[in-house]
Scaffold this motif. Structure first.
Motif, PDB file in Angstrom:
ATOM      1  N   SER A  74      45.925 -36.957  51.229  1.00 56.87           N
ATOM      2  CA  SER A  74      46.228 -35.774  51.716  1.00 56.87           C
ATOM      3  C   SER A  74      44.656 -35.148  52.144  1.00 56.87           C
ATOM      4  N   ASN A  75      44.419 -34.375  53.368  1.00 59.37           N
ATOM      5  CA  ASN A  75      43.131 -34.028  53.660  1.00 59.37           C
ATOM      6  C   ASN A  75      43.360 -32.681  54.674  1.00 59.37           C
ATOM      7  N   GLU A  76      42.096 -31.943  54.298  1.00 54.15           N
ATOM      8  CA  GLU A  76      42.176 -30.857  55.257  1.00 54.15           C
ATOM      9  C   GLU A  76      42.448 -30.935  56.412  1.00 54.15           C
ATOM     10  N   SER A  77      43.178 -30.301  57.450  1.00 60.94           N
ATOM     11  CA  SER A  77      43.489 -30.742  59.002  1.00 60.94           C
ATOM     12  C   SER A  77      42.159 -30.266  59.828  1.00 60.94           C
ATOM     13  N   LEU A  78      42.000 -30.653  60.586  1.00 65.77           N
ATOM     14  CA  LEU A  78      40.974 -30.212  61.747  1.00 65.77           C
ATOM     15  C   LEU A  78      40.849 -28.764  62.026  1.00 65.77           C
ATOM     16  N   ASP A  79      39.747 -28.276  61.661  1.00 61.53           N
ATOM     17  CA  ASP A  79      39.460 -26.814  62.063  1.00 61.53           C
ATOM     18  C   ASP A  79      39.675 -26.479  63.441  1.00 61.53           C
ATOM     19  N   ALA A  80      40.758 -25.764  63.538  1.00 60.80           N
ATOM     20  CA  ALA A  80      40.926 -25.361  64.994  1.00 60.80           C
ATOM     21  C   ALA A  80      40.104 -24.871  65.777  1.00 60.80           C
TER      22      ALA A  80
ATOM     23  N   MET B  24      51.617 -44.027  65.233  1.00 61.87           N
ATOM     24  CA  MET B  24      50.161 -43.823  64.993  1.00 61.87           C
ATOM     25  C   MET B  24      49.905 -42.351  64.547  1.00 61.87           C
ATOM     26  N   SER B  25      50.526 -41.311  65.148  1.00 62.75           N
ATOM     27  CA  SER B  25      50.456 -39.835  64.654  1.00 62.75           C
ATOM     28  C   SER B  25      50.786 -39.656  63.497  1.00 62.75           C
ATOM     29  N   TYR B  26      51.967 -40.631  63.242  1.00 63.69           N
ATOM     30  CA  TYR B  26      52.686 -40.212  61.508  1.00 63.69           C
ATOM     31  C   TYR B  26      51.578 -40.970  60.516  1.00 63.69           C
ATOM     32  N   HIS B  27      51.126 -42.047  60.971  1.00 63.10           N
ATOM     33  CA  HIS B  27      50.161 -42.747  60.046  1.00 63.10           C
ATOM     34  C   HIS B  27      48.986 -42.041  59.623  1.00 63.10           C
ATOM     35  N   VAL B  28      48.397 -41.226  60.633  1.00 58.36           N
ATOM     36  CA  VAL B  28      47.187 -40.589  60.553  1.00 58.36           C
ATOM     37  C   VAL B  28      47.475 -39.140  60.330  1.00 58.36           C
ATOM     38  N   ARG B  29      48.591 -38.566  59.914  1.00 65.52           N
ATOM     39  CA  ARG B  29      48.877 -37.204  59.904  1.00 65.52           C
ATOM     40  C   ARG B  29      47.993 -36.413  58.970  1.00 65.52           C
ATOM     41  N   ASN B  30      47.731 -36.803  57.990  1.00 69.46           N
ATOM     42  CA  ASN B  30      47.179 -36.203  56.689  1.00 69.46           C
ATOM     43  C   ASN B  30      45.446 -36.402  57.120  1.00 69.46           C
ATOM     44  N   LEU B  31      45.214 -37.198  58.025  1.00 65.18           N
ATOM     45  CA  LEU B  31      43.698 -37.484  58.166  1.00 65.18           C
ATOM     46  C   LEU B  31      42.804 -36.483  59.057  1.00 65.18           C
ATOM     47  N   SER B  32      41.745 -35.807  58.929  1.00 67.70           N
ATOM     48  CA  SER B  32      40.902 -35.139  59.584  1.00 67.70           C
ATOM     49  C   SER B  32      39.746 -35.651  60.235  1.00 67.70           C
ATOM     50  N   ASP B  33      39.308 -36.540  59.551  1.00 65.88           N
ATOM     51  CA  ASP B  33      38.165 -37.287  60.189  1.00 65.88           C
ATOM     52  C   ASP B  33      38.442 -38.291  61.087  1.00 65.88           C
ATOM     53  N   PRO B  34      37.962 -37.843  62.603  1.00 68.76           N
ATOM     54  CA  PRO B  34      37.906 -38.894  63.781  1.00 68.76           C
ATOM     55  C   PRO B  34      37.983 -40.426  63.608  1.00 68.76           C
ATOM     56  N   THR B  35      36.673 -40.717  62.727  1.00 65.06           N
ATOM     57  CA  THR B  35      36.662 -42.053  62.656  1.00 65.06           C
ATOM     58  C   THR B  35      37.652 -42.755  61.739  1.00 65.06           C
ATOM     59  N   LYS B  36      38.073 -41.980  60.871  1.00 64.40           N
ATOM     60  CA  LYS B  36      39.053 -42.493  59.870  1.00 64.40           C
ATOM     61  C   LYS B  36      40.387 -42.810  60.618  1.00 64.40           C
ATOM     62  N   LYS B  37      40.742 -41.866  61.384  1.00 64.13           N
ATOM     63  CA  LYS B  37      42.085 -41.716  62.214  1.00 64.13           C
ATOM     64  C   LYS B  37      42.147 -42.969  63.222  1.00 64.13           C
ATOM     65  N   ILE B  38      40.859 -43.135  63.806  1.00 63.84           N
ATOM     66  CA  ILE B  38      40.831 -44.534  64.680  1.00 63.84           C
ATOM     67  C   ILE B  38      40.937 -45.632  64.062  1.00 63.84           C
ATOM     68  N   GLN B  39      40.167 -45.820  62.941  1.00 64.28           N
ATOM     69  CA  GLN B  39      40.363 -46.905  62.237  1.00 64.28           C
ATOM     70  C   GLN B  39      41.755 -47.147  61.517  1.00 64.28           C
ATOM     71  N   GLN B  40      42.417 -45.934  61.166  1.00 59.47           N
ATOM     72  CA  GLN B  40      43.800 -46.127  60.538  1.00 59.47           C
ATOM     73  C   GLN B  40      44.931 -46.477  61.602  1.00 59.47           C
ATOM     74  N   ALA B  41      44.613 -46.059  62.828  1.00 61.99           N
ATOM     75  CA  ALA B  41      45.427 -46.138  63.896  1.00 61.99           C
ATOM     76  C   ALA B  41      45.477 -47.658  64.431  1.00 61.99           C
ATOM     77  N   ARG B  42      44.221 -48.244  64.442  1.00 63.88           N
ATOM     78  CA  ARG B  42      43.936 -49.796  64.651  1.00 63.88           C
ATOM     79  C   ARG B  42      44.731 -50.581  63.706  1.00 63.88           C
ATOM     80  N   ALA B  43      44.459 -49.985  62.434  1.00 60.36           N
ATOM     81  CA  ALA B  43      45.170 -50.942  61.432  1.00 60.36           C
ATOM     82  C   ALA B  43      46.652 -50.895  61.441  1.00 60.36           C
ATOM     83  N   LEU B  44      47.198 -49.670  61.838  1.00 58.49           N
ATOM     84  CA  LEU B  44      48.695 -49.701  61.978  1.00 58.49           C
ATOM     85  C   LEU B  44      49.102 -50.575  63.243  1.00 58.49           C
TER      86      LEU B  44
END
Length: 540
Positions: free
Chosen positions: A11-17, A178-198
Motif C-alpha cells: 500500500s502506498n500513497e496515491s499520486l498527488d492530484a 496491469m492497472s490492477y497490479h499497480v493499483r497501490n503504487l504511486s512511483d511511476p518507475t515502480k509502476k512501469i517495472q511492475q507492469a512489465r513484470a506482470l
C-alpha cells in the motif's frame, strides 16, 4: 524484468492530484505527418471544401507537449500563425526554450488547461488534437469538441485521434490487468517495472498455443516490450483511457455541430482496399459513410482513428474526378521489384512497391510504368500533376498514341485510384525542400537543434529520420552559411577535439592527420549530403 521480479503491491500513497503525470513522466514529442496542415488542407480540398492555404493560416494544437509536432510546422511556414496549449508546465517550458533558440516569432505556446480555453484564443483554420482525446475525462472530451466548434473558421477542419472499438477491447483487458497490479503504487518507475513484470509473468504462465487468449497475451507482450517506458506509462497506465466505437464518436461530434469529413489516411476509407466480396457487402449493408466506416472497423478490428471534422452543414463532395488533380502534387516512394513468379502476369508486366506503405502495383501499361518510375525517381520530392502528365505525354507520343484530353482524364483517374489505395499521396502544396546539394547547403533550425543531442530528427516532410552519429554531427553545421570546405574543417575539428571518435573494430583510435584526415572528412561530408538529400533534410 522477469516474472520472478513480480511483487505484490505494498500500500502506498496515491499520486498527488496536483502533480500532473506528464510533468512527472514527460511524453516524447514528435512530428506526425498525418496531422500537418498540408495533409488536412489536401483532404478537405479533395472533398469539396475551400480550406485556407497553409502558407497563410492559423493552427491550434491541443496537447502540444514539448512542441515536437507544432514547432517544425511554425519554422517551415513562417507566414502562418501557430498556437499550442498543454497542461504540462514542464513540457511547455521545454517547448518555449526551443522556440527561443530557434528565434521563431509566429508561434505562441501556453501552459493552459483545455477547460479554460475561451474566445480570446481566436479562430483557426486547422485544429490538431492528437493523442489526447482518449486520455482525458468525459468533460474534457466534451470541451475539446466545443473548442473545435467555437474556434474553427467556416472552412476550417479539426483532426482528433482516439482509441477505437472493437480493436481496443482485447488490449483494454491487458490494460485492466496491469492497472490492477499497480493499483497501490504511486512511483511511476515502480509502476512501469511492475507492469512489465506482470506481462512477463502472464507470458510465461499462459501458452501462446492456448487459443485466442494466449495469442492475445503474447501479441501484447511483443508489442509492449519494445516500447519506451513513457509510452507504457501514458498509453496503458494512465487513469483515463477511453475507447469509442466510431459511430459513438461521431454522435458526440454531431452534438457540437461538427460533422465527419474524412480520416487522415484516406486509404482506410476506400472499400476497394477490401476483398471484392467484402467491399460489395459493405456497400450493400451500409448505405451511408458513417455506417460504412463503422462496419469497416468491425471487419478490421480497428484500434485507433485519426478523424477529421468540419462544421455541420459544410458542403462536401467526396466524388473524386479529373478536376481533383487540378493544381495537385503527387509523391510516392515507389520502387520496381521482381515479379511474383507464382502469378501468371503478362510478359511485359512491371511490379512496383511503395517502400513506406508496402502497397504494391502490377501494370503492363507503358504510360503507367513511365508515371510510376518518374514518381519513384523524384521521391522524396513531390511532382506536379502537370509535370507528370507532360512526362507521360512524351512517352505516349513515342508510342504514337496521343489524344490529350483522354490522356489527362485517364491519368487523373489512375492517380486517384492510387491515392485512395495508399500507393501515392496527393497534396496541393509545392515542395518546401530540395534534393539539390548547393554550395552552402542548409538544414532546418529544428533539425540542427535536435542533432546537437539526439539521432532522430524532423525532416522537411514532417517525418522522423534516424541518422548515424557522424551524419547528425555534420547536420549541426549545415546552416546555409558554411561551404562544404568549412563543413569539412568543422568535422576535422570535432575529430581532433574528441567530440567525435573514430573507431576500428569497435575500438577507439586517434584521428589521423594531413591528407588522410582530409580524405576521410571529404568522403564523410559527401556521403552525408547524399543521405540528407534523399531524406528530405535539405531546404532551399
Amino acid at each position: 524484468m522477469t516474472a520472478e521480479n513480480m511483487q505484490s503491491n505494498e500500500s502506498n500513497e496515491s499520486l498527488d492530484a496536483s502533480k500532473y503525470s506528464y510533468d512527472i513522466v514527460p511524453y516524447p514529442s514528435h512530428p506526425f505527418r498525418q496531422t500537418h496542415p498540408e495533409r488536412l488542407h489536401a483532404i478537405s480540398r479533395m472533398f469539396g471544401m475551400s480550406p485556407a492555404e497553409i502558407t497563410q493560416c492559423r493552427v491550434l494544437e491541443i496537447g502540444c507537449a514539448g512542441g515536437g509536432n507544432i514547432i517544425p510546422m511554425a519554422e517551415t511556414l513562417p507566414e502562418s500563425q501557430f498556437v499550442g496549449i498543454d497542461l504540462s508546465q514542464r513540457q511547455i517550458e521545454s517547448a518555449l526554450s526551443s522556440v527561443e533558440k530557434l528565434g521563431l516569432t509566429n508561434i505562441e505556446l501556453k501552459h493552459l488547461d483545455v477547460m479554460d480555453v475561451d474566445q480570446s484564443l481566436g479562430k483557426f483554420d486547422y485544429i490538431i488534437c492528437h493523442g489526447v482525446f482518449s486520455w482525458v475525462p468525459p468533460d474534457a472530451q466534451d470541451k475539446i469538441l466545443a473548442v473545435c466548434r467555437d474556434h474553427l473558421n467556416p472552412q476550417g477542419v479539426a483532426l482528433v485521434s482516439y482509441n477505437t472499438l472493437p480493436g481496443w477491447r482485447l488490449r483494454g483487458a491487458i490494460r485492466d490487468m496491469m492497472s490492477y497490479h499497480v493499483r497501490n503504487l504511486s512511483d511511476p518507475t515502480k509502476k512501469i517495472q511492475q507492469a512489465r513484470a506482470l506481462l512477463e509473468f502472464l507470458a510465461s504462465s499462459v501458452s501462446a498455443e492456448t487459443g485466442a487468449y494466449g495469442k492475445m497475451i503474447h501479441s501484447e507482450l511483443n508489442l509492449l516490450k519494445n516500447q519506451t517506458d513513457n509510452y507504457l506509462y501514458h498509453d496503458h497506465l494512465e487513469m483515463n483511457n477511453y475507447q469509442f466505437y466510431f459511430h459513438q464518436f461521431i454522435e458526440q461530434a454531431n452534438k457540437h455541430n461538427l460533422q465527419y469529413l474524412a480520416e487522415s489516411h484516406i486509404a482506410t476509407m476506400w472499400t476497394g482496399n477490401f476483398a471484392k466480396d467484402v467491399a460489395q457487402t459493405l456497400e450493400r449493408v451500409a448505405p451511408d459513410i458513417i455506417q460504412r466506416e463503422q462496419y469497416a472497423d468491425f471487419v478490421r478490428n480497428r484500434m485507433f482513428r485519426q478523424t477529421i471534422l468540419c462544421a455541420k452543414g459544410t458542403k462536401l463532395d467526396r466524388a473524386l474526378n479529373e478536376n481533383t488533380l487540378n493544381g495537385s502534387w503527387i509523391n510516392s516512394p515507389m520502387r520496381m521489384i521482381e515479379k511474383d513468379p507464382a502469378k501468371n502476369f503478362p510478359e511485359n508486366t512491371v511490379s512496383f512497391r511503395n517502400l513506406q506503405t508496402n502497397q504494391g502495383l502490377n501494370t503492363s501499361d507503358p504510360l503507367m510504368i513511365t508515371a510510376i518510375e518518374y514518381l519513384g525517381d523524384q521521391f522524396p520530392l513531390a511532382v506536379s500533376f502537370d509535370d507528370l502528365l507532360a512526362r507521360v505525354q512524351t512517352k505516349a507520343e513515342e508510342l504514337g498514341n496521343v489524344e490529350m484530353s483522354q490522356l489527362r482524364r485517364a491519368m487523373a483517374n489512375n492517380m486517384i485510384h492510387l491515392a485512395v489505395g495508399g500507393v501515392v499521396e496527393l497534396s496541393y502544396t509545392p515542395n518546401r525542400f530540395t534534393r539539390e546539394i548547393s554550395v552552402k547547403p542548409k538544414t532546418s533550425g529544428v533539425a540542427r537543434l535536435q542533432a546537437a543531442s539526439v539521432d532522430r530528427l524532423t525532416n522537411a516532410r514532417h517525418e522522423i529520420i534516424k541518422l548515424d552519429d557522424l551524419t547528425r554531427h555534420i547536420v549541426t553545421m549545415i546552416d546555409g552559411e558554411k561551404t562544404h570546405h568549412e563543413i569539412r574543417n568543422g568535422l576535422k575539428d570535432m575529430l581532433h577535439n574528441g567530440k567525435l571518435t573514430m573507431r576500428k573494430d569497435g575500438e577507439p583510435m586517434p584521428a589521423p592527420n594531413g591528407e588522410m584526415l582530409e580524405k576521410i572528412a571529404t568522403e564523410a561530408v559527401a556521403k552525408a549530403m547524399q543521405r540528407l538529400s534523399k531524406a528530405a533534410m535539405l531546404i532551399s
